[in-house]
Design a protein around this motif. Structure first.
Motif, short mmCIF file in Angstrom:
data_model
loop_
_atom_site.label_atom_id
_atom_site.label_comp_id
_atom_site.label_asym_id
_atom_site.label_seq_id
_atom_site.Cartn_x
_atom_site.Cartn_y
_atom_site.Cartn_z
N ASP A 144 -4.79 -15.55 -4.64
CA ASP A 144 -4.29 -14.62 -5.66
C ASP A 144 -3.64 -15.34 -6.82
OD1 ASP A 144 -1.97 -11.91 -6.08
OD2 ASP A 144 -3.88 -12.34 -7.04
N TYR A 150 1.02 -11.20 2.45
CA TYR A 150 0.92 -12.32 1.50
C TYR A 150 1.50 -13.58 2.10
CZ TYR A 150 -0.53 -9.32 -2.34
OH TYR A 150 -1.23 -8.48 -3.15
N ALA A 203 2.21 -6.19 3.44
CA ALA A 203 2.18 -5.38 2.23
C ALA A 203 1.30 -4.16 2.47
CB ALA A 203 1.64 -6.19 1.05
N PRO A 206 4.04 4.93 -5.07
CA PRO A 206 4.95 4.31 -6.04
C PRO A 206 4.67 2.82 -6.21
CG PRO A 206 6.06 4.60 -3.95
CD PRO A 206 4.70 5.22 -3.80
N ASN A 207 5.37 2.17 -7.12
CA ASN A 207 5.23 0.72 -7.32
C ASN A 207 5.49 -0.02 -6.03
OD1 ASN A 207 6.80 1.17 -10.48
ND2 ASN A 207 4.65 0.80 -10.13
N GLY A 208 4.65 -0.99 -5.78
CA GLY A 208 4.87 -1.84 -4.61
C GLY A 208 4.43 -1.21 -3.30
N ALA A 209 3.72 -0.08 -3.37
CA ALA A 209 3.32 0.61 -2.15
C ALA A 209 2.22 -0.13 -1.40
CB ALA A 209 2.86 2.02 -2.48
N GLY A 210 1.47 -0.95 -2.11
CA GLY A 210 0.38 -1.68 -1.47
C GLY A 210 -0.99 -1.22 -1.96
N LYS A 211 -1.02 -0.46 -3.05
CA LYS A 211 -2.29 0.05 -3.58
C LYS A 211 -3.18 -1.08 -4.06
CE LYS A 211 -0.22 2.46 -6.84
NZ LYS A 211 1.23 2.16 -6.69
N SER A 212 -2.64 -1.90 -4.95
CA SER A 212 -3.45 -2.99 -5.51
C SER A 212 -3.86 -3.98 -4.43
CB SER A 212 -2.68 -3.72 -6.61
OG SER A 212 -2.39 -2.82 -7.65
N THR A 213 -2.96 -4.22 -3.50
CA THR A 213 -3.28 -5.15 -2.42
C THR A 213 -4.49 -4.65 -1.64
OG1 THR A 213 -0.93 -5.66 -2.28
CG2 THR A 213 -2.31 -6.37 -0.45
N GLU A 259 -5.99 -4.02 -12.79
CA GLU A 259 -4.69 -3.48 -13.20
C GLU A 259 -4.18 -4.24 -14.43
OE1 GLU A 259 -1.90 -4.24 -10.10
OE2 GLU A 259 -0.52 -2.68 -10.76
N GLU A 291 -5.19 1.71 -11.74
CA GLU A 291 -4.40 2.25 -12.86
C GLU A 291 -5.22 2.25 -14.16
OE1 GLU A 291 -1.42 3.41 -12.28
OE2 GLU A 291 -0.60 2.31 -10.58
N HIS A 319 -0.16 5.67 -9.77
CA HIS A 319 1.11 6.26 -9.37
C HIS A 319 1.36 7.50 -10.21
CE1 HIS A 319 2.37 3.19 -12.45
NE2 HIS A 319 2.81 4.31 -12.97
N1 LIG Z 1 0.80 -12.20 -5.11
C1 LIG Z 1 1.72 -11.66 -4.30
N2 LIG Z 1 2.48 -12.46 -3.52
C2 LIG Z 1 3.41 -11.96 -2.71
N3 LIG Z 1 3.67 -10.65 -2.58
C3 LIG Z 1 2.96 -9.78 -3.33
C4 LIG Z 1 1.95 -10.26 -4.22
N4 LIG Z 1 1.40 -9.20 -4.84
C5 LIG Z 1 2.04 -8.11 -4.34
N5 LIG Z 1 2.97 -8.46 -3.44
C6 LIG Z 1 3.85 -7.55 -2.68
O1 LIG Z 1 3.05 -6.67 -1.94
C7 LIG Z 1 3.57 -5.35 -2.00
C8 LIG Z 1 2.48 -4.41 -2.50
O2 LIG Z 1 2.15 -4.73 -3.83
P1 LIG Z 1 0.97 -4.05 -4.60
O3 LIG Z 1 0.69 -4.83 -5.83
O4 LIG Z 1 -0.15 -3.81 -3.68
O5 LIG Z 1 1.63 -2.69 -5.01
P2 LIG Z 1 1.03 -1.49 -5.86
O6 LIG Z 1 1.04 -0.31 -4.95
O7 LIG Z 1 -0.23 -1.84 -6.49
O8 LIG Z 1 2.16 -1.30 -6.94
P3 LIG Z 1 2.05 -0.97 -8.52
O9 LIG Z 1 2.09 0.50 -8.64
O10 LIG Z 1 3.31 -1.58 -9.05
O11 LIG Z 1 0.83 -1.60 -9.04
C9 LIG Z 1 4.78 -5.41 -2.88
O12 LIG Z 1 5.92 -5.45 -2.04
C10 LIG Z 1 4.67 -6.70 -3.62
O13 LIG Z 1 5.94 -7.26 -3.83
#
Ligand SMILES: Nc1ncnc2c1ncn2[C@@H]1O[C@H](COP(=O)(O)OP(=O)(O)OP(=O)(O)O)[C@@H](O)[C@H]1O
Ligand SMILES: [Mg+2]
Lengths: 352, 284
Positions: free
Chosen positions: A352, B11, B18, B37-44, B83, B156, B188
């Motif tokens: 990543d 991660y 995550a 919400p932010n940080g929920a794990g969607k992008s992951t 994103e 997004e 979100h």
């Molecule tokens: N490269 C990374 N290294 C370590 N932790 C990460 C990394 N990317 C995301 N995280 C953690 O994984 C969790 C999920 O993040 P993710 O990006 O999937 O959230 P999201 O739902 O897409 O949020 P957003 O709405 O802000 O895009 C969060 O706690 C974030 O801090």
């Protein structure tokens, strides 16, 4: 696959062009050749020492002694020794020297010029004519002139004008170092853009992705080599070997840059390593100017053999062995470092 | 088209996940929303499904391909709108798309047509590095369509765009749905989820809290709210009445019979309110 590689190469070439990489390389090559041609003196070596001795005791002895005495006054590099053997011995110790031995010939005295073997015909003739000139008028008949060469066809730095002798250094350092640094900045640019992530979700593979960047660096290296050597030595070089050497060295050094860049996220994290590795790789330049200084830790650096191989390609002395062995070494090194780079990127891109 | 079972991702490669055991299926032609919400794990989740992050634990099949062994077929059939816009800054918008299309081994779209679709035709020959944030985002959006994807991942896609452009992009998404493209849409923004998605998954702290269509969710969890403005002692007052609570119904009846009502609106519960009810937290 080949098509994708070509499109990638086109993209990288356009990017490199718009980042002024081509301009930088051309400008550096031109600047360098200007320096060689106009700033660095052709000969910075000290005046050659003359060792002389005589066993001639005929009628011309006084005139000859007078002449030698005169040049001794004006030129402190004339050293009289006791015998012909001593001349040769001294000459072996001091390679920037030649010898003169005056002996009794059949009817008239014979001046024997003893050369090292690296002097070209022109400089030999100049010497002989100068000697004849200073004797003429003083003696009724001219002495006979003999020339003896200690070692035929040996190659020494001094037979290449000092300024042109720097060319091989440039030909090693510019494409290699620049390729090394430029490919690293190209990678960091793409890391910063995040475009590598867009690439890895296409059917495109890492080997093509890396090969295209290496190709652009090799092309930059070739451009710089051609500019540098065409201006400095014209067509008097073994261009086939030269280009082959520059290509393998370009592949090796840019693959090295790729590996380095895979460990870091941006240029500032990697700058120390970039500098340290560049310095280590340029250490062999010291040995280039002081051939007697060649400790093992310098000899094992790839730039060491590359430097002498490139000099051989530019100023041929018939020692093609060094070109072949360097080509083989670098081909192997290139393959290994390319494979390592693929491995490094397959791992790091998924982090990543 | 998408079949995900017990997906985990950490991660740090330890127990702090995550994404924690996410399972869902998406059928062909469906728009599946990932709302959280932010940080929920969607992008992951999306990154694992598109092969950008390695599969650690669980099973995931995308377009019939095991994501553990991503192959050419997988990459040819997915499109990903990132994103964070990631484009070649030294290439023009057109060159970006033209280069990108050459990487695929399936028929691709005409770059100019896509640029027109997202309103970038005028900027086509300008270096993408000079685009505004919204323009970059639209370029990434356009690029994700270049290989005529069967499964389209949108992370997004609309956040940060002005309302007109946002509407335009939403139209494109709707048109692609009509063409039968399957979509995985991460957001979100409850309005977008509500408007575009056939089904929505609520994701919070790496877990899916529930999955259903927006309409069913509202029927099940939403309570009808009536917003009323009325006069009392010569003053205008505003109040919300739930249509479930008896107490509220009686009070509203009283206001109506007394004839004090100035305005009266019925309002559906929003996905956000439902999200709050299910997960105990809001979307912000
Ligand atoms: N490269 C990374 N290294 C370590 N932790 C990460 C990394 N990317 C995301 N995280 C953690 O994984 C969790 C999920 O993040 P993710 O990006 O999937 O959230 P999201 O739902 O897409 O949020 P957003 O709405 O802000 O895009 C969060 O706690 C974030 O801090
Ligand atoms: Mg996200």
């Amino acid at each position: 696959m080949i098509k994708r590689f070509l499109w990638l190469t086109k993209k990288d070439a356009v990017t490199a062009y718009r980042n002024y990489y081509f301009l930088i390389v051309v400008a550096l090559a031109l600047l360098f050749t200007l320096l060689i041609r106009f700033v660095v003196p052709e000969d910075t070596s000290v005046k050659a020492t003359v060792f002389y001795s005589t066993n001639y005791s005929g009628e011309l002895r006084t005139q000859l002694d007078e002449t030698i005495g005169q040049s001794k006054d004006t030129n402190q590099n004339v050293v009289s020794v006791d015998s012909r053997e001593e001349i040769i011995e001294k000459m072996k110790e001091n390679t920037n020297s030649f010898g003169m031995f005056i002996k009794q010939g059949d009817s008239r005295p014979t001046i024997e010029f003893i050369f090292q073997g690296y002097e070209n015909d022109q400089s030999r003739n100049t010497l002989i004519i100068a000697m004849k000139d200073s004797l003429s008028g003083k003696t009724a008949e001219n002495p006979k002139i003999d020339t003896i060469v200690l070692k035929e066809n040996i190659s020494r730095d001094m037979n290449i004008p000092m300024n042109k002798n720097i060319l091989p250094l440039f030909l090693v350092m510019e494409p290699a170092m620049l390729g090394f640094v430029l490919i690293v900045s190209l990678i960091f640019m793409e890391k910063e853009e995040g475009t590598i992530r867009a690439y890895v979700i296409t059917p495109g593979k890492i080997p093509e992705y890396l090969a295209s960047k290496i190709t652009v660096m090799v092309v930059l290296g070739i451009i710089s080599t051609l500019i540098g050597s065409l201006i400095v030595v014209g067509f008097n070089a073994d261009y086939l070997s030269l280009l082959a050497l520059v290509i393998v060295s370009g592949i090796f050094f840019s693959a090295l840059g790729l590996i380095l860049a895979s460990f870091f996220e941006n240029i500032s994290q990697s700058i120390i390593w970039l500098i340290v590795i560049s310095i280590i790789l340029s250490l062999p330049t010291v040995s280039y100017f002081f051939p007697s200084f060649a400790p093992i830790y310098i000899k094992i650096l790839p730039t060491y053999s590359m430097m002498f191989a490139i000099r051989e390609a530019v100023f041929s002395t018939g020692n093609t062995g060094i070109i072949t062995s360097t080509l083989i070494t670098f081909t192997v090194l290139s393959i290994i470092s390319y494979l390592l780079a693929i491995f490094a990127y397959n791992r790091s891109l998924l982090r990543d | 088209m998408l079949n995900i079972k017990d997906l985990y991702y950490s991660y740090t490669k330890d127990e702090s996940y995550a994404v924690k055991g996410v399972s869902f299926e998406v059928t062909e032609g469906e728009i599946f929303g990932f709302l959280g919400p932010n940080g929920a794990g969607k992008s992951t989740t999306q990154k694992v499904l598109t092969g950008l992050l390695p599969m650690q634990k669980g099973k995931a099949f995308v377009a019939g391909v095991d994501v553990r062994k991503p192959n050419e077929k997988l990459f040819n059939s997915i499109g990903v709108s990132f994103e964070h816009p990631n484009i070649y800054k030294k290439l023009s918008g057109y060159e970006n798309l033209d280069f990108y299309r050459k990487m695929f081994s399936v028929p691709t779209e005409d770059p100019m047509k896509l640029l027109r679709l997202v309103g970038l035709e005028e900027a086509a020959n300008k270096k993408a590095g000079g685009y505004s944030k919204g323009m970059k985002q639209r370029l990434v959006f356009a690029r994700s369509l270049i290989n005529k994807p069967k499964i389209w991942f949108l992370d997004e896609p609309i956040s940060g765009l002005d309302p007109t452009t946002a509407n335009h992009i939403k139209d494109v998404i709707k048109r692609k749905k009509e063409e039968g493209v399957t979509m995985f849409l991460t957001t979100h923004n409850m309005y977008i989820a509500d408007e575009l998605c056939d089904r929505v998954a609520f994701i919070n702290e790496g877990k899916i809290a529930l999955v259903d269509s927006p309409r069913n969710l509202k029927l099940m969890y939403g309570e009808k709210i009536i917003k009323v403005e009325y006069t009392e002692n010569g003053q205008i007052k505003k109040e919300n009445f739930s249509m479930i609570k008896d107490e509220d119904k009686q009070k509203l009846n009283k206001l109506i019979s007394e004839g004090k009502i100035e305005t009266l609106h019925s309002q559906e519960a929003t996905l956000e309110e439902i999200f709050m009810k299910v997960t105990g937290r809001g979307l912000k």
